[in-house]
Every structure is written in C-alpha cells, then in structure tokens.
Design an enzyme around this catalytic site. Structure first.
Site, PDB file in Angstrom:
ATOM      1  N   GLU A  92      -6.731   0.578   7.210  1.00 31.74           N
ATOM      2  CA  GLU A  92      -5.404   1.118   6.884  1.00 31.74           C
ATOM      3  C   GLU A  92      -5.417   2.511   7.464  1.00 31.74           C
ATOM      4  OE1 GLU A  92      -3.149  -0.575   5.276  1.00 31.74           O
ATOM      5  OE2 GLU A  92      -4.363  -2.192   4.461  1.00 31.74           O
TER       6      GLU A  92
ATOM      7  N   CYS B  49       0.284   7.310   2.534  1.00 26.16           N
ATOM      8  CA  CYS B  49       0.256   6.567   3.797  1.00 26.16           C
ATOM      9  C   CYS B  49       1.569   5.844   4.022  1.00 26.16           C
ATOM     10  CB  CYS B  49      -0.907   5.589   3.778  1.00 26.16           C
ATOM     11  SG  CYS B  49      -1.019   4.665   2.257  1.00 26.16           S
TER      12      CYS B  49
END
Ligand code: NAP
Length: 514
Positions: A255, A294
């Site tokens: 990620e 994020c």
C-alpha cells in the site's frame, strides 16, 4: 512529559532489554517521549513464529480465531484511555486518535464477526463443487494458512489501526505475525501491542514486535512467508525487489502513494446539498489526521463553472480550522508526525507549485511557546488551471493537509483526470444524478480500489471518503501499490494458499469438514 518510555521489542515471548536507541520526540513540542531499543534477533523471531505461533493458530478453527480476536479487541478497548494519552504526542487531536484507535479496535471486532460466517474447521472453501466428469469425481478449491510468518511493515500515520488492520485478517487466516511499525509513533504501537500480550488473548508466538532495525529479516523469508508493506513507493520498490523476495517468490503486498480524487457532479452546483457535502468532505479530508491519511482527497475535481465557488467555500471552511495543541478540544488541525515529515510536505508542495497556485495556507503557522517547536502546518489549498497538461499534481503526494483543486469540462474529462493518478486507493463522487454517477463509476472503477458515491439521500449514513472499512477492500492498483487489504475474507487471501482438491464427494467433504 516527565517519564521517557524505554521501548522494547517483543521476541519469542519475552520483552527484550531496552537499548540506547534513538530518541522519539513529541510532534507537539519536540519533547522526548520515548527511546528506541537496540537490535532484535530476527532469526530467532522468525523461527519462533514458524515453530510455535503458526502451529498454535493452525490448531484453532476459524470460529475459535474469531473468538480470540474479539477477546483481544475487548482488552484493548478496556484500556484505550492509555492509548489516547500517548496518541496526542503523534500530533493527533482526540478525533484523529479515535480514527486510529477505535478504527483499529472496530476492525478486530468486524473480523471476529466475519469468523462466524466461516466454517468451524481448518479449510476455507472457495466457490462450490466443480463437476469434472460423469462419475463421482469432483473438484473444490480450498484455502489454508501458509505455514510461515507474516511480516507487517507499517507506515507512521496509523500507529494503532495500521497494526490491527493487517493483524486481523492475518490471525483469522491462521498465520503468526512479526509487526514492524514505523519508528515515528512506535511508542503508541508498542502500547497497543503490550495490551494484547498482557490480555493473554493471543496464543504464544502468534505476534511479535520488531522495533527499529529490521536487520537481515527479508533475507530469511521463503515462499511460505508473506510481507505486507505500507509506506512510500520508494521504500516499497526497494523492498519488493530485494533479491531474496524475488528468488523465493515471497508474497509481497504494498500500500503506497495514492493521489485520491473526489469529483463534484455537474448537477451539484452551489445551493445543492451535494455542493455543501462536497466542500465539507474535502475540508475534513484535508484536516483530519493533518491530512496524513493514505486515502485523503489530494485532488478535488470540480466542473469548470464551479471552480471559484468551490474555492471560496473551501477557503471559508478551512479558515475556521483552528491549528494548535491537539490536546485542546477546540483544535481542529493538529501537528504532522514530526519535523522531517513536515519538511517532506514542504518539499513536495514546492514541486506542486510549478503547476498550481497556492490559494490558501502553504506556510508554517506562527504558534507560540513550546508549540513553536511542533510540526504544525497550515491547511493548504492549491488551484491548478490546466490539469490536463499537468503531471506533478497527479503524481506527487504531499502527505499532509494539502489538496489541489482542478477544473474538468465534462464527464469524460473528469474520468481522464481521475485516471491520471495511475491507480488510487479511493475516489468519491458527489452527485444526485444517477446517470452521470453510473457513467463516472464505469469510467474510474478499474483505477480505484474503492469508489464512494454520496448524495443528499445517503450522506447522513456515509462512512466518509477516507475511512477504510474492514468489510471492504483497502488497496488500489498501479501507483497505489496493487495491494488488497481488509475486505473481510478478501483480506485473508495474502496469508492463505489456494489448493484445488480433486476426488469423490465423500472425500472432499471429509477434507472440507476437517
Ligand atoms: P517509509 O519511509 O516508506 O516507511 C514505511 C515503513 O518501512 C516504515 O516502517 C519504515 O521503518 C520501513 N522501512 C524503511 N526502510 C526499510 C527497510 N530497508 N527494511 C524494512 N523496513 C523498512 O514511509 P513512511 O515515511 O513511514 O510513510 C510515509 C509515506 O507512506 C507517505 O509519503 C505516503 O505516501 C505513504 N503511505 C501510504 C499509505 C497507503 O496505504 N497507500 C499509507 C500510509 C502512508 P522506519 O520508520 O523504521 O524507517
């Protein structure tokens, strides 16, 4: 803070001696919060996970592992006040801390309830029986936990959720984990980890904590191990191409950077509920966790005719976001994780200004007393007039309270701009026009791990653009790293091997129920 915390790694079921490691300082005022420990013996940790933790977890059924997650979550919940107290040193307001702490606990609880939908057995079935011939000879896909260790390498922005969101699917799958938190804020991860250990809810060897240097950890992994990484694309690329990871086909999920977008529909002009909802959401995404999510909205795509109206509405909202000590209830925007992180934001902002103009913020705020030593930064709105030709605004992630406003001409243009992010974790659409919304979703879904649609009818119940839900996939293609965490059983797949079992119905049933 008077007491400096001497952090310890937890290896082979014991807390290692504290070392003379680096100082970790408060994001609020630079005061020392904790000392990092020395280097742990990663060989011993891997061996312990493989020999002790894995067998203990694999002896349990999915349902039993679900009960284990529930007990661990309850233990953390009971002592969460300890975590809130530490969380503020990371720069987090109470609301930011809740996002991290309650989000992590909630993820464990959701996985505990997902376990009830799984067999009280050791194989997870995938799909139904496949007829292979005319007789009693069938096929069935089954999933079983890998017999190695899951290595979790986490980013600094979610010290609690970051650990728990990877751990929940891993433990439910039946794999032990070595957790390596980012050094910044690792005192908070250590505290949450310690509560889990002290609760006795998890079997021996199922979790270990590796603080600081990972030494030759990646050299020691093989094809039954798994690495889940969250952080920058630069580190991800370095680690996923590590010779041993490549040689042994070690699973590696990443990620990484993500230039998430949010689209205001053509129908959602000033005065509509969707317009107001959009402005509120973009402002919230910029200020929550000081923009260090994020999934945060980095690119706000609005119809050309509405560019000025959205800009003005956003500026007026951001102007009310009080910056300051996150422990103060009136503060809306706390500090970034540290001075180095703020320096990164400023450097990346500099690159964005080659293509976009700062229309709000952009500076280190003037704060007084000890707060002057904190890692604060103003919420910063940029405006890019020509996003079709721009590159930096679609590729550089200023990991802080920074967002770029950009105009689009029509739905095709909005889709093209969204895709210029080259793969993102999340995209949201604010529109009350069903036809337009469906076209947008068709255009963007393959570039986005999650698409959230908000209108006046569902807004009250919306979970928010930036919130990764345990029931839904968290991960995106391309630039976002190609990972797929969470999503209920989807999140367990990186920790399990699929095998096609062929045989008679009775034999397959015997395997499935074992
Ligand atoms: P980072 O520098 O890439 O570090 C991420 C993790 O990797 C940390 O735990 C770090 O440990 C560890 N690490 C670094 N080098 C390593 C090595 N050689 N071997 C093993 N581990 C190593 O990222 P960060 O500064 O923590 O996070 C900020 C960036 O991550 C942001 O810019 C953002 O783009 C990205 N991010 C992405 C997501 C997402 O889900 N897409 C989420 C959060 C953050 P140390 O801290 O000890 O160096």
């Amino acid at each position: 803070m008077n007491n400096v915390i001497a952090l310890k790694s937890y290896a082979a079921d014991r807390w290692l001696a504290e070392g003379e490691g680096a100082e970790l300082v408060s994001a609020i005022d630079g005061a020392t919060v904790a000392l990092m420990p020395g280097v742990a013996d990663v060989r011993e940790m891997i061996d312990h996970a493989r020999r002790v933790g894995g067998p203990a977890l694999r002896a349990m059924t999915f349902r039993q592992r679900g009960e284990m997650l529930k007990a661990a979550a309850a233990a953390i919940s009971e002592r969460k006040a300890e975590l809130y107290a530490l969380s503020s040193f990371t720069g987090a307001t109470k609301g930011d801390s809740a996002f991290d702490i309650e989000g992590g606990i909630g993820t464990f609880f959701v996985y505990a309830s997902k376990a009830k939908t799984l067999p009280d057995a050791h194989f997870m079935l995938e799909g139904g029986r496949e007829t292979l011939s005319k007789g009693d000879f069938l096929g069935q896909h089954v999933l079983a936990p890998l017999i190695g260790v899951a290595v979790h390498i986490n980013a600094y922005n979610f010290p609690v959720w970051g650990m728990l969101e990877k751990l929940a699917p891993t433990l439910l799958a039946g794999m032990p984990a070595i957790i390596k938190p980012a050094t910044f804020g690792s005192y908070l991860t250590e505290a949450a980890f310690r509560i889990m250990i002290e609760s006795g809810a998890l079997p021996t060897g199922s979790v270990q904590l590796l603080l600081g240097d990972t030494s030759d950890l990646l050299d020691l992994l093989d094809g039954q191990d798994s690495v889940a990484f969250t952080g920058s694309a630069a580190t991800a690329n370095r680690l996923k191409t590590h010779p041993n990871i490549v040689k042994n086909t070690v699973r590696f999920a990443a990620e990484q950077d993500s230039l998430n977008a949010s689209i205001l529909g053509m129908d959602a002009g000033p005065g509509t509920p969707e317009f107001d909802l959009y402005v509120k959401e973009v402002a919230r995404e910029m200020t929550q966790k000081a923009g260090q999510k994020c999934t945060a909205i980095r690119r706000a795509l609005v119809p050309t005719s509405m560019l000025d109206s959205v800009q003005n509405a956003l500026i007026s909202r951001l102007g009310n976001a009080t910056i300051g000590d996150p422990r103060d209830e009136t503060t809306r925007l706390g500090a970034l994780a540290g001075i180095p992180q703020r320096a990164d934001v400023i450097a990346n902002l500099g690159k964005l200004t080659a293509e976009a103009e700062v229309v709000f913020g952009g500076e280190v705020p003037e704060l007084h007393g000890n707060l002057a030593k904190g890692a604060f930064f103003e919420p910063t709105l940029l405006r890019c007039e020509n996003p079709d030709a721009a590159e930096a605004v679609h590729s550089i992630e200023a990991f802080g309270p920074v967002c770029t406003l950009m105009p689009y001409r029509d739905a095709d243009d909005a889709i093209m701009l969204a895709k210029k992010g080259k793969g993102s974790l999340a995209l949201s659409i604010f529109s009350h026009d069903r036809g337009v919304t469906v076209d947008l979703v068709k255009g963007v879904s393959t570039f986005h791990g999650r698409v959230m649609i908000v209108d006046r009818d569902n807004a009250e119940h919306s979970t928010g653009h930036g919130a990764a839900m345990p029931h839904l996939q968290h991960g995106g293609p391309g630039r976002a790293g190609g990972g797929a965490e969470l999503g209920g059983t989807i999140g367990m797949l990186p920790y399990m091997q699929r095998s096609a079992i062929q045989g008679s119905e009775a034999l397959i049933s015997a395997v499935a129920e074992s």
